[in-house]
Design a protein around this motif. Structure first.
Motif, PDB file in Angstrom:
ATOM      1  N   THR A  44      -7.667   6.207  -0.741  1.00 39.40           N
ATOM      2  CA  THR A  44      -8.357   4.955  -1.045  1.00 39.40           C
ATOM      3  C   THR A  44      -9.853   5.146  -1.179  1.00 39.40           C
ATOM      4  O   THR A  44     -10.614   4.190  -1.133  1.00 39.40           O
ATOM      5  CB  THR A  44      -8.086   3.910   0.055  1.00 39.40           C
ATOM      6  N   GLN A  68     -10.423  -3.039  -2.551  1.00 42.64           N
ATOM      7  CA  GLN A  68      -9.901  -1.857  -1.870  1.00 42.64           C
ATOM      8  C   GLN A  68     -10.375  -0.553  -2.494  1.00 42.64           C
ATOM      9  O   GLN A  68     -10.652   0.421  -1.787  1.00 42.64           O
ATOM     10  CB  GLN A  68      -8.372  -1.886  -1.861  1.00 42.64           C
ATOM     11  N   TYR A  69     -10.482  -0.517  -3.828  1.00 44.74           N
ATOM     12  CA  TYR A  69     -10.739   0.750  -4.500  1.00 44.74           C
ATOM     13  C   TYR A  69     -12.068   0.824  -5.254  1.00 44.74           C
ATOM     14  O   TYR A  69     -12.539   1.918  -5.557  1.00 44.74           O
ATOM     15  CB  TYR A  69      -9.613   1.045  -5.495  1.00 44.74           C
ATOM     16  N   TRP A 113      -8.040  -8.042  -5.162  1.00 49.04           N
ATOM     17  CA  TRP A 113      -7.610  -7.189  -4.048  1.00 49.04           C
ATOM     18  C   TRP A 113      -7.814  -5.718  -4.386  1.00 49.04           C
ATOM     19  O   TRP A 113      -8.210  -4.919  -3.524  1.00 49.04           O
ATOM     20  CB  TRP A 113      -6.147  -7.458  -3.688  1.00 49.04           C
ATOM     21  N   ASP A 141       0.840  -1.186   0.000  1.00 47.85           N
ATOM     22  CA  ASP A 141       0.000   0.000   0.000  1.00 47.85           C
ATOM     23  C   ASP A 141       0.879   1.241   0.000  1.00 47.85           C
ATOM     24  O   ASP A 141       1.785   1.378   0.813  1.00 47.85           O
ATOM     25  CB  ASP A 141      -0.888  -0.023   1.248  1.00 47.85           C
TER      26      ASP A 141
END
Length: 334
Positions: free
Chosen positions: A30, A245-246, A241, A25
């Motif tokens: 985010t 996350q986004y 992933w 990260d």
């Protein structure tokens, strides 16, 4: 004239060592921000002005190329990897002729209203890519089965002559679905002449054998910035992933560049097309017979200044959000 297709395919030709695992990260934003510029920021040390976490030319190694068989002449606009194909070795699913067509009139656009026009794909093995100076000596992929319709005639219901079968994507079954799915996307290249200012659907899906087709589906609601002119030229899967996350778990991404506004009444607008490439993430369906529009999130798009930017013979590049945009710009093959 026959057009020979070279299999310059990223999955087979490029070694991508930096992307086998999730990068750390970078501490950037985010949030699920949409719109021009998206919702994330780059971090890390820059190399030559390029953030370190972006792909560099050194991340890629050219391994060679191969050709596709003649069944894909004047086509192969879209492809995807099918991990379970070729006995588990993996294969490629590739779209056939560029337009929907009637099997009794192969290689012809669907200009006759009586024809049963459909979108086709084929599964091919992945030969060992080779580096050769003469492209005609490159190895040729093997078509594992006959070309298969996978839209049930849905593409031609949007438009018979001005649509392209632009991409295909394999998606493992979701939720209560009974099997894995193939998603397809269309590019309605002259929508202005076909449906005027209206938006239109660009996505459908089917079982792996092309049966049980469902669609057509619109990406997002019928309101700006969503519009069919921003969708359908390419279709791909985001890493899980990254989607979690986004993108709020939305794993499929489509987009297009078509620099015309919806109405032309505003000098600058986000309603209609985009003067630059777009990215819209959407959630694949989790049932076999869904209805409604796809749950989507805008990730990237550009405003339209028309005719200020890119207008016929009068456009000024200084008025374009995307540097040096022209109406001839095109992004395909994601």
């Amino acid at each position: 004239m026959k057009r020979h297709l070279l299999g310059l395919l990223a999955l087979a030709m490029l070694s991508w060592p930096g992307c086998e695992t999730r990068p750390s990260d970078n501490g950037g934003d985010t949030t699920n921000g949409g719109g021009s510029g998206g919702g994330t920021t780059d971090g890390g040390a820059a190399t030559g002005g390029v953030p370190a976490e972006r792909l560099q030319t050194t991340d890629f190694t050219y391994l060679g190329a191969f050709r596709l068989p003649d069944e894909f002449n004047w086509g192969a606009l879209g492809l995807c990897c099918y991990p379970g194909g070729d006995g588990g070795a993996g294969s490629l699913l590739v779209t056939g002729f560029q337009s929907p067509y009637d099997s009794t009139h192969p290689g012809e656009a669907c200009w006759n209203a009586e024809w049963d026009c459909r979108a086709y794909f084929g599964e091919v093995t992945i030969p060992t890519p080779t580096v050769l100076s003469n492209w005609e000596d490159l190895p040729v992929a093997t078509l594992r089965n006959t070309m298969t319709s996978f839209d049930g005639g849905l593409v031609s219901t949007v438009n018979r002559e001005w649509t392209f079968v632009s991409d295909i994507e394999y998606v493992p079954r979701q939720g209560t679905q009974s099997s894995d799915k193939l998603y397809g996307s269309l590019n309605f290249w002259y929508a202005e002449g076909g449906v005027g200012e209206n938006t239109f659907p660009t996505i459908w899906f089917a079982n792996l054998d092309g049966t049980q087709t469902r669609g057509m589906f619109q990406v997002g609601p019928d309101s700006a910035p969503y519009h069919g002119r921003k969708m359908g030229a390419y279709l791909f899967t985001a890493p899980e992933w990254y989607a979690d996350q986004y993108l709020g778990g939305r794993t499929l991404v489509t987009g297009r560049s078509r620099g015309t506004p919806r109405t032309g009444f505003e000098p600058v607008t986000t309603d209609g097309g985009s003067q630059g490439p777009t990215l819209f993430a959407f959630r694949p369906w989790d049932s076999d017979s869904p209805t409604g529009n796809l749950d989507a999130l805008p990730v990237l798009y550009y405003r339209v200044a028309f005719p200020g930017c890119g207008g016929p013979n009068v456009g000024d590049p200084a008025q374009c959000d995307y540097p040096d945009f022209t109406m001839c710009d095109d992004w395909t093959g994601a």
